[in-house]
Design an enzyme around this catalytic site. Structure first.
Site, PDB file in Angstrom:
ATOM      1  CB  SER A  39      -2.448   9.289   6.582  1.00  0.00           C
ATOM      2  OG  SER A  39      -1.981   8.443   5.541  1.00  0.00           O
ATOM      3  CD  GLN A  91       0.500   4.066   3.427  1.00  0.00           C
ATOM      4  OE1 GLN A  91      -0.627   4.078   2.926  1.00  0.00           O
ATOM      5  NE2 GLN A  91       1.083   2.944   3.802  1.00  0.00           N
ATOM      6  N   GLY A 129       0.813  -1.207   0.000  1.00  0.00           N
ATOM      7  CA  GLY A 129       0.000   0.000   0.000  1.00  0.00           C
ATOM      8  C   GLY A 129       0.848   1.259   0.000  1.00  0.00           C
ATOM      9  CG  ASP A 151       3.018  -0.644  11.588  1.00  0.00           C
ATOM     10  OD1 ASP A 151       1.797  -0.607  11.317  1.00  0.00           O
ATOM     11  OD2 ASP A 151       3.888  -0.080  10.901  1.00  0.00           O
ATOM     12  NE  ARG A 156      -4.270  -1.493   2.401  1.00  0.00           N
ATOM     13  CZ  ARG A 156      -2.956  -1.689   2.549  1.00  0.00           C
ATOM     14  NH1 ARG A 156      -2.377  -2.790   2.078  1.00  0.00           N
ATOM     15  NH2 ARG A 156      -2.215  -0.792   3.167  1.00  0.00           N
TER      16      ARG A 156
END
Length: 237
Positions: A79, A81, A6, A227, A34
């Site tokens: 985020s 990303q 992703g 994570d 996703r």
């Protein structure tokens, strides 16, 4: 083809949006599920031409590289990303691209861009980058991933007669929440920072069998160990 990554998919959207080529991105079956609109929406505000299933929510995605305009974007949720995709697109955009974070997310992209010569400004959760900057090749030292190290840290703390040393572990302050939790639980652990002037801070971490106590994990620390929550659940047992 981005496999099941992703991160690769979302960051490449930012890179390809301001390119001079037409691209199609796809991945395996998991990537096809996703959500991508969280990245595509701000890129479209910059002028990106991206189409795909469900109006760009899912891969495959077609990206027609085009000229981009800088935006001032307030992140609805933390985020790294999304932030990184916008900053990478900002390199090809006209003007100064600004990303405003309510909660600080991982800053690997900002650090890496600086290593390659880009000027990236960070001030109290506001990240800005000027378009049109040229990057230069450089030597990059990649530290050991703290999310991978987490399994060894937990094993060292809970297994009998353990004594482990982990060298060159990345201790980026946006990622080091597991170290703080282990310390709060009373782990027999030392963290010795390396003085190597790298963009990413690293350390030698030593951990041994420990007598642990429970703790509460909540609030601002969550993005710094998101994570590691599964392995922390094992540690809690």
């Amino acid at each position: 083809y981005t496999g099941n990554s992703g991160t690769t998919t979302r960051l490449m959207l930012g890179i390809l949006a301001g390119s001079t080529v037409h691209s199609v991105m796809t991945g395996d079956a998991s990537i096809g599920k996703r959500p991508m609109r969280r990245v595509i929406d701000p890129l479209r505000q910059m002028g990106a031409r991206i189409t795909g299933r469900a109006d760009g929510q899912y891969t495959p995605l077609a990206i027609q590289g085009t000229k981009l305009q800088a935006i001032d974007y307030k992140m609805p949720v933390a985020s790294a990303q999304v932030k990184s995709a916008i900053l990478l697109a900002g390199l090809r955009a006209e003007g100064t691209t600004i990303v405003r974070e309510m909660d600080v997310s991982r800053d690997h992209t900002e650090r890496m861009l600086r290593q390659f010569g880009a000027q990236v400004e960070v001030d109290n959760g506001v990240v800005s980058i000027e378009g049109g900057q040229a990057l230069n090749g450089t030597h990059v030292s990649v530290p050991g991933d703290i999310s991978s190290a987490a399994f060894f840290l937990v094993a060292g703390a809970i297994c009998k007669n353990s004594q482990l040393t982990l060298n060159n572990v990345g201790i980026n302050p946006t990622r080091d929440g597991i170290i703080e939790v282990l310390q709060k639980m009373g782990a027999t652990m030392t963290v010795t920072p390396n003085d190597d002037n790298q963009a990413e801070p690293t350390a030698i971490i030593r951990i041994a069998t420990s007598s642990l106590t429970g703790t509460i994990i909540e609030g601002d620390i969550i993005p710094r160990l998101i994570d590691e929550i599964p392995i922390l659940a094992l540690l809690a047992t």
